[in-house]
Design a protein around this motif. Structure first.
Motif, PDB file in Angstrom:
ATOM      1  N   VAL A  22      29.453  36.091  37.534  1.00 30.31           N
ATOM      2  CA  VAL A  22      29.857  37.360  36.919  1.00 30.31           C
ATOM      3  C   VAL A  22      30.075  38.416  38.000  1.00 30.31           C
ATOM      4  N   THR A  23      29.140  38.520  38.943  1.00 30.69           N
ATOM      5  CA  THR A  23      29.272  39.476  40.036  1.00 30.69           C
ATOM      6  C   THR A  23      30.485  39.146  40.897  1.00 30.69           C
ATOM      7  N   THR A  24      30.663  37.863  41.192  1.00 29.53           N
ATOM      8  CA  THR A  24      31.801  37.425  41.999  1.00 29.53           C
ATOM      9  C   THR A  24      33.109  37.790  41.312  1.00 29.53           C
ATOM     10  N   TYR A  25      33.200  37.511  40.029  1.00 30.34           N
ATOM     11  CA  TYR A  25      34.416  37.824  39.263  1.00 30.34           C
ATOM     12  C   TYR A  25      34.720  39.315  39.335  1.00 30.34           C
ATOM     13  N   LYS A  26      33.689  40.140  39.158  1.00 27.77           N
ATOM     14  CA  LYS A  26      33.883  41.598  39.213  1.00 27.77           C
ATOM     15  C   LYS A  26      34.369  42.037  40.587  1.00 27.77           C
ATOM     16  N   LEU A  27      33.781  41.496  41.652  1.00 25.95           N
ATOM     17  CA  LEU A  27      34.180  41.875  43.011  1.00 25.95           C
ATOM     18  C   LEU A  27      35.627  41.482  43.295  1.00 25.95           C
ATOM     19  N   VAL A  28      36.028  40.308  42.815  1.00 27.38           N
ATOM     20  CA  VAL A  28      37.409  39.865  43.019  1.00 27.38           C
ATOM     21  C   VAL A  28      38.361  40.706  42.171  1.00 27.38           C
ATOM     22  N   GLN A  29      38.000  40.939  40.918  1.00 26.97           N
ATOM     23  CA  GLN A  29      38.857  41.705  40.011  1.00 26.97           C
ATOM     24  C   GLN A  29      39.047  43.140  40.511  1.00 26.97           C
ATOM     25  N   GLU A  30      38.008  43.711  41.112  1.00 25.45           N
ATOM     26  CA  GLU A  30      38.080  45.078  41.642  1.00 25.45           C
ATOM     27  C   GLU A  30      38.783  45.132  43.002  1.00 25.45           C
ATOM     28  N   GLY A  31      39.082  43.977  43.582  1.00 23.78           N
ATOM     29  CA  GLY A  31      39.763  43.938  44.868  1.00 23.78           C
ATOM     30  C   GLY A  31      38.846  44.036  46.068  1.00 23.78           C
ATOM     31  N   LYS A  37      45.622  35.503  41.484  1.00 23.85           N
ATOM     32  CA  LYS A  37      45.565  34.772  40.217  1.00 23.85           C
ATOM     33  C   LYS A  37      46.606  33.666  40.185  1.00 23.85           C
ATOM     34  N   ILE A  38      46.206  32.537  39.661  1.00 23.51           N
ATOM     35  CA  ILE A  38      47.123  31.459  39.302  1.00 23.51           C
ATOM     36  C   ILE A  38      46.962  31.327  37.791  1.00 23.51           C
ATOM     37  N   GLY A  39      47.963  31.795  37.069  1.00 25.03           N
ATOM     38  CA  GLY A  39      47.809  31.871  35.609  1.00 25.03           C
ATOM     39  C   GLY A  39      46.729  32.878  35.295  1.00 25.03           C
ATOM     40  N   ARG A  40      45.702  32.436  34.577  1.00 25.54           N
ATOM     41  CA  ARG A  40      44.587  33.321  34.233  1.00 25.54           C
ATOM     42  C   ARG A  40      43.403  33.155  35.174  1.00 25.54           C
ATOM     43  N   HIS A  41      43.523  32.276  36.150  1.00 25.93           N
ATOM     44  CA  HIS A  41      42.381  31.924  36.992  1.00 25.93           C
ATOM     45  C   HIS A  41      42.473  32.545  38.378  1.00 25.93           C
ATOM     46  N   TRP A  42      41.369  33.163  38.808  1.00 27.53           N
ATOM     47  CA  TRP A  42      41.300  33.762  40.135  1.00 27.53           C
ATOM     48  C   TRP A  42      41.006  32.708  41.180  1.00 27.53           C
TER      49      TRP A  42
END
Length: 62
Positions: A22-31, A37-42
């Motif tokens: 969850v933390t990793t996803y947030k850090l990637v999503q925030e840049g 992204k490839i499709g919906r996947h980071w």
């Protein structure tokens, strides 16, 4: 999975950094961690992750 991959999933990055997905996803999503992204996947390039870690070691903020 001992083989190093050039492109990593969120799960692999989380495991590598020893933080939650969850933390990793947030850090990637925030840049904060460079990803794409490839499709919906980071995905994260291993070299970009290493640069990110080097920046942290030199006092740059998360």
């Amino acid at each position: 999975m001992d083989q190093e991959r050039e492109i990593m999933t969120i799960s692999q990055v989380a495991d590598y950094l020893q933080i939650s997905e969850v933390t990793t996803y947030k850090l990637v999503q925030e840049g904060r961690i460079p990803g794409f992204k490839i499709g919906r996947h980071w995905r994260v390039r291993r070299d970009d992750l290493r640069e990110y870690i080097a920046g942290l070691q030199h006092g740059e903020n998360l």
